[in-house]
Motif scaffolding. Structure first.
Motif, short mmCIF file in Angstrom:
data_model
loop_
_atom_site.label_atom_id
_atom_site.label_comp_id
_atom_site.label_asym_id
_atom_site.label_seq_id
_atom_site.Cartn_x
_atom_site.Cartn_y
_atom_site.Cartn_z
N GLY A 185 15.90 -41.24 -22.90
CA GLY A 185 14.94 -42.33 -22.73
C GLY A 185 13.57 -42.07 -23.31
O GLY A 185 12.66 -42.89 -23.14
N GLU A 186 13.40 -40.96 -23.99
CA GLU A 186 12.11 -40.64 -24.60
C GLU A 186 12.28 -40.38 -26.09
O GLU A 186 13.38 -40.11 -26.57
CB GLU A 186 11.49 -39.40 -23.93
CG GLU A 186 11.18 -39.57 -22.45
CD GLU A 186 10.53 -38.33 -21.87
OE1 GLU A 186 10.36 -37.35 -22.63
OE2 GLU A 186 10.21 -38.34 -20.68
N THR A 187 11.17 -40.44 -26.82
CA THR A 187 11.17 -40.08 -28.23
C THR A 187 10.53 -38.71 -28.37
O THR A 187 9.38 -38.51 -27.96
CB THR A 187 10.39 -41.11 -29.06
OG1 THR A 187 11.02 -42.39 -28.94
CG2 THR A 187 10.38 -40.71 -30.54
N ILE A 188 11.26 -37.79 -28.91
CA ILE A 188 10.79 -36.41 -29.01
C ILE A 188 10.76 -35.97 -30.47
O ILE A 188 11.40 -36.57 -31.34
CB ILE A 188 11.69 -35.44 -28.22
CG1 ILE A 188 13.10 -35.40 -28.84
CG2 ILE A 188 11.76 -35.83 -26.75
CD1 ILE A 188 13.97 -34.27 -28.33
N GLY A 189 10.01 -34.90 -30.74
CA GLY A 189 10.14 -34.19 -31.99
C GLY A 189 11.32 -33.24 -31.86
O GLY A 189 11.43 -32.50 -30.87
N LEU A 190 12.21 -33.26 -32.83
CA LEU A 190 13.44 -32.46 -32.75
C LEU A 190 13.40 -31.34 -33.78
O LEU A 190 13.19 -31.59 -34.97
CB LEU A 190 14.66 -33.34 -32.99
CG LEU A 190 16.01 -32.62 -33.03
CD1 LEU A 190 16.36 -32.03 -31.67
CD2 LEU A 190 17.11 -33.57 -33.50
N VAL A 191 13.64 -30.12 -33.31
CA VAL A 191 13.69 -28.94 -34.18
C VAL A 191 15.07 -28.32 -34.08
O VAL A 191 15.61 -28.16 -32.98
CB VAL A 191 12.63 -27.90 -33.76
CG1 VAL A 191 12.72 -26.66 -34.65
CG2 VAL A 191 11.23 -28.50 -33.81
N VAL A 192 15.66 -28.00 -35.22
CA VAL A 192 16.90 -27.23 -35.23
C VAL A 192 16.64 -25.92 -35.96
O VAL A 192 15.85 -25.86 -36.91
CB VAL A 192 18.07 -27.99 -35.90
CG1 VAL A 192 18.45 -29.20 -35.08
CG2 VAL A 192 17.74 -28.38 -37.33
N ALA A 193 17.28 -24.85 -35.50
CA ALA A 193 17.06 -23.53 -36.09
C ALA A 193 18.37 -22.75 -36.05
O ALA A 193 19.22 -22.97 -35.17
CB ALA A 193 15.97 -22.78 -35.33
N TYR A 194 18.51 -21.85 -36.99
CA TYR A 194 19.74 -21.04 -37.07
C TYR A 194 19.47 -19.62 -36.61
O TYR A 194 18.57 -18.94 -37.12
CB TYR A 194 20.27 -21.04 -38.50
CG TYR A 194 21.46 -20.14 -38.68
CD1 TYR A 194 22.64 -20.36 -37.97
CD2 TYR A 194 21.42 -19.06 -39.56
CE1 TYR A 194 23.74 -19.53 -38.13
CE2 TYR A 194 22.52 -18.23 -39.73
CZ TYR A 194 23.68 -18.47 -39.00
OH TYR A 194 24.77 -17.65 -39.16
N ASP A 195 20.25 -19.20 -35.63
CA ASP A 195 20.20 -17.84 -35.11
C ASP A 195 21.29 -17.03 -35.81
O ASP A 195 22.48 -17.17 -35.51
CB ASP A 195 20.43 -17.87 -33.59
CG ASP A 195 20.48 -16.47 -32.97
OD1 ASP A 195 20.36 -15.48 -33.72
OD2 ASP A 195 20.64 -16.38 -31.74
N VAL A 196 20.88 -16.19 -36.77
CA VAL A 196 21.85 -15.47 -37.58
C VAL A 196 22.55 -14.38 -36.77
O VAL A 196 23.69 -14.01 -37.07
CB VAL A 196 21.18 -14.88 -38.83
CG1 VAL A 196 20.22 -13.76 -38.47
CG2 VAL A 196 22.20 -14.39 -39.84
N ALA A 197 21.91 -13.88 -35.73
CA ALA A 197 22.51 -12.79 -34.94
C ALA A 197 23.75 -13.27 -34.21
O ALA A 197 24.77 -12.58 -34.17
CB ALA A 197 21.49 -12.24 -33.95
N ASP A 198 23.66 -14.47 -33.62
CA ASP A 198 24.79 -15.02 -32.87
C ASP A 198 25.51 -16.13 -33.61
O ASP A 198 26.43 -16.75 -33.07
CB ASP A 198 24.31 -15.54 -31.51
CG ASP A 198 23.88 -14.42 -30.58
OD1 ASP A 198 24.37 -13.29 -30.76
OD2 ASP A 198 23.04 -14.67 -29.70
N SER A 199 25.09 -16.41 -34.84
CA SER A 199 25.69 -17.44 -35.69
C SER A 199 25.82 -18.77 -34.93
O SER A 199 26.90 -19.30 -34.75
CB SER A 199 27.07 -16.99 -36.19
OG SER A 199 27.49 -17.83 -37.25
#
Length: 761
Positions: A185-199
């Protein structure tokens, strides 16, 4: 030049087919690859092997350099299998010894150098590799730079480069962001990131007031291979948000959506692109992503999940293009009037810049003091009094840990005479006036692989509409019958059935029956059935083989004349010839047909539909448009253009399936498959056939039913078909049945969804 398989007359360019979507899968069968050398007007064989594996070279990227720059925009359009070909095979085969040597090395005479205006605090764990810029839509000056910090996690910087936060946990190597995503129900800023240690791919929300990140998911997506690229894309068509992961020779596309207030993801397609594919960037307004292939170059890919996976080359490594060696980060500087694509030419410590609209090379620039830059990020938003900015990874920050350098875009623009541009609504998602609907039901996949399903028709049960069925052509095997839940009831292996239609009320002996006819390309005939109302199955009633006399009977439709009560079938050939037959009862519970008319549309045609009330026949000339003829046998070849594929029209070739939605008192609609744009066109049924608009069938994450694209045949009914379809339905062939990736099928769309979306009366 062109590449293909098989005999010379069937040589064609190469594409990502359904069977080749499974990466590195062994492709059996004898394969001959040919290169059409346009200069010498002959085909040169490159490979003749009995078994070929999809691997790094299968991107065909290197062989496309030649067959040399003539058909680069359609590298992947062969329907059958991805074929693995290397650069040197292609070069050797496509350039005979007698041919003069051509220098292909691209040198750009103007290479400018600019200084960074600032730099970030060195990363905590010496792990700078990929940046992203979050734009605060309400206050651009409050925007943030996000930087992957390796073992130091995800680091947060203000616009001057000072580190103001850190998200610990994981070894972050890739990051991307969008400023607007609807969640809980809200508008957010969305960040995605890759964790190479745990893939795994992690997700965060941006707290604008505190200028910090909060984790949304411990492991949004678990990966099975190490990623080299990660980027977000927000569709202007559907408004949906997708994340693309690049690694292990594959690009995987995932839809991100709100599931009961929690961020969730589901995979929608996998595209083999060859080992070496790396960084990517989403271009929302362009409905595309761009990705680098480290040793080959930069490519553009349509980002809509229902689109064809065609790779369009932008530029290549030397000796064929601009890049000195490793091609790394890609980013977009976009303003309201255009913009630029920027690519890191890492080995040469410079950036190659391209016009975002034409993709023509616009300049080369070096950033002073920056070496081997991998990830890069840019924005045209007015984040400061200096306007937009570029952020680049510095892999050799002197005696200190690696960091990110910040460059004012104005410095680059001044150095290369590029536009600065403005962004009126920074941080806002791409907008579109596209109209979308979703299917409520999909049928079981057809039995055959590849382009197998084609034209459907709806039979309405005379006593219980909920027992109505969908009859669908399976052009590699026969004809299928499905119930309204999509379950297969009957499958007849009657040959290459291409198009199908039906009419009610035919008198066969002492019975009134529904006649179903179909074009049969195996026997060049008209297959003819009636429907057994008790079993809801097809019964063959053809009086032997009803020969069309055509070399390739293709499209087909039926007509019942309001003037005479006679029943007719139209069959068209791939060369544009249309023939009309009248149906007759043999007196022995069989149906024969007699030709009564023919005319030529001009070029390849398939889709057609007749309006029984008005006596009009609509025919789709695939590359031209929709024509309206008289449906009567004495109608001749007089015709009227309804709509066209040229600049004056609303259609995109190919024009495919056609059907009529019958309303009361002559009202209703003509529906057409606008195959070239993966959409559907709607017209008034009235005499002038006024154009109403275009709509798309997109995925519904709640039901898990994907959208429809590359549609051949379709049918529509205005009859009540039960509570799911109270105003009837549109049924369409789905040329790319994804999520999961399966053989083709048919999608059933309730008409009221279309009516509401199109604001129909």
């Amino acid at each position: 030049m062109t590449f293909g398989e098989g005999p010379l007359e069937h040589a064609e360019s190469i594409s990502v087919s359904e069977q080749a979507r499974q990466s590195r899968r062994e492709v059996p069968g004898s394969v001959m690859i040919w290169c059409l050398d346009s200069a010498f007007r002959k085909y040169v064989p490159i490979i003749n092997k009995s078994r070929i594996f999809f691997s790094n070279s299968a991107i065909i990227l290197k062989f496309v350099f030649d067959c040399l720059f003539t058909n680069l925009t359609d590298l992947f359009s062969m329907y059958y299998k991805i074929l693995a070909v290397s650069l040197f095979m292609a070069m050797t085969a496509c350039q005979p010894d007698s041919r003069p040597e051509v220098a292909l090395t691209t040198e750009h005479s103007r290479i400018e150098s600019v200084e960074p205006s600032a730099q970030t605090t060195p990363t905590i764990a010496d792990g700078a590799s990929d940046p992203a810029i979050w734009i605060d839509a309400n206050n651009p000056a409050n925007s943030l730079i996000l930087g992957s910090g390796g073992a130091g996690g995800l680091e947060v910087y203000d616009l001057d480069g000072s580190r103001i936060g850190q998200v610990e946990g994981g070894a972050i190597t890739l990051v991307d962001v969008r400023s607007s995503f609807a969640l809980a129900g809200e508008t957010i800023g969305l960040v995605v990131a890759y964790d190479v240690a745990d893939s795994k791919i992690l997700a965060y929300s941006v707290n604008a007031e505190e200028r910090s990140l909060a984790e949304l998911s411990g492991a949004l997506i678990a990966m099975e291979a190490e990623l080299e690229g990660l980027c977000l894309y927000q569709s202007p068509l559907s408004g949906k948000t997708y994340v693309f992961s690049v690694g292990d020779g594959l690009i995987q596309q995932w839809e991100l959506f709100d599931k009961a207030g929690e961020l969730s993801a589901r995979q929608v397609r996998t595209i083999p692109v060859g080992y070496g594919a790396a960084h990517c960037v989403g271009h929302d307004n362009g409905s595309a992503i761009y990705f680098s292939h480290e040793t080959i170059g930069v490519f553009k890919l349509n980002a809509e999940p229902e689109s064809e996976a065609v790779l369009h080359p932008v530029d290549f490594a030397k000796p064929f293009g601009s890049y000195a060696g490793d091609v790394k980060g890609v980013t977009i500087y976009e303003h309201d009037d255009g913009g630029y694509l920027l690519v890191s030419d890492a080995d040469a410590n410079r950036l190659q810049i391209y016009d975002l609209i034409s993709l023509q090379h616009a300049g080369t620039v070096t950033i002073q003091g920056v070496e081997e830059s991998e990830g890069i990020a840019a924005t045209a938003a007015g984040v400061s009094d200096r306007g937009g900015m570029l952020v680049v990874t510095d892999d050799d920050n002197g005696d200190e840990a690696t960091n990110y350098k910040i460059v004012d875009w104005s410095a680059i623009a001044d150095a290369l005479d590029l536009q600065q541009g403005v962004v009126a609504n920074p941080g806002q998602p791409a907008s579109s006036a596209a109209i979308t609907v979703s299917a409520a039901v999909e049928t079981e996949p057809v039995m055959s692989y590849g382009d197998a399903a084609d034209d459907p028709v709806i039979w309405v049960h005379p006593r219980n509409p909920e027992l109505s069925v969908i009859i669908g052509a399976q052009k590699k095997r026969g004809i299928n019958v499905y119930d309204l839940s999509g379950k297969l009831i009957q499958s007849r292996a009657d040959g290459r059935i291409n198009n199908v239609d039906l009419r009610y009320g035919f008198q066969l002996g002492d019975r009134t029956v529904t006649v179903v006819t179909a074009s049969n390309r195996s026997t060049d005939s008209i297959s003819t059935y009636i429907i057994d109302e008790e079993t809801r199955t097809l019964v063959d009633v053809a009086d032997g083989i009803i020969d069309t006399g055509m070399s390739d009977p293709y499209g087909q439709c039926m007509y019942k004349s309001a003037q005479t009560g006679l029943f007719y079938v139209y069959i068209n050939n791939t060369d544009g010839l249309v023939r009309q037959w009248v149906l007759e009862d043999t007196g022995q519970n069989k149906i024969r047909m007699t030709p009564v008319r023919e005319f030529n549309v001009g070029s390849q045609t398939e889709g057609c539909v007749a309006d029984d009330e008005t006596g009009d026949l609509y025919v789709g000339e695939e590359d031209v448009g929709i024509w309206k003829y008289s449906a009567e046998p004495d109608g001749g070849d007089t015709r009227q253009l309804v709509d066209s594929t040229d600049e004056a029209g609303n259609l995109t070739a190919d024009v495919e399936g056609l059907s009529i939605y019958y309303g009361e008192n002559g009202s209703g609609y003509l529906v057409a498959s606008n195959q070239g744009a993966d959409s559907f066109a709607l017209y008034e049924r009235s005499s002038d056939n006024d154009f109403i608009g275009i709509f798309h069938i997109v995925a519904d994450e709640e039901t898990g039913i994907d959208g429809a694209s590359e549609t051949d045949g379709l049918d529509v009914s205005s009859a009540y078909l039960g509570p799911k379809f109270p105003e009837g339905m549109l049924v369409v062939q789905d040329g790319r049945n994804i999520t999961p990736e399966e053989r083709q099928n048919f999608k059933l769309v309730p008409w009221h969804r279309i009516s509401e979306a199109m604001s129909l009366k």
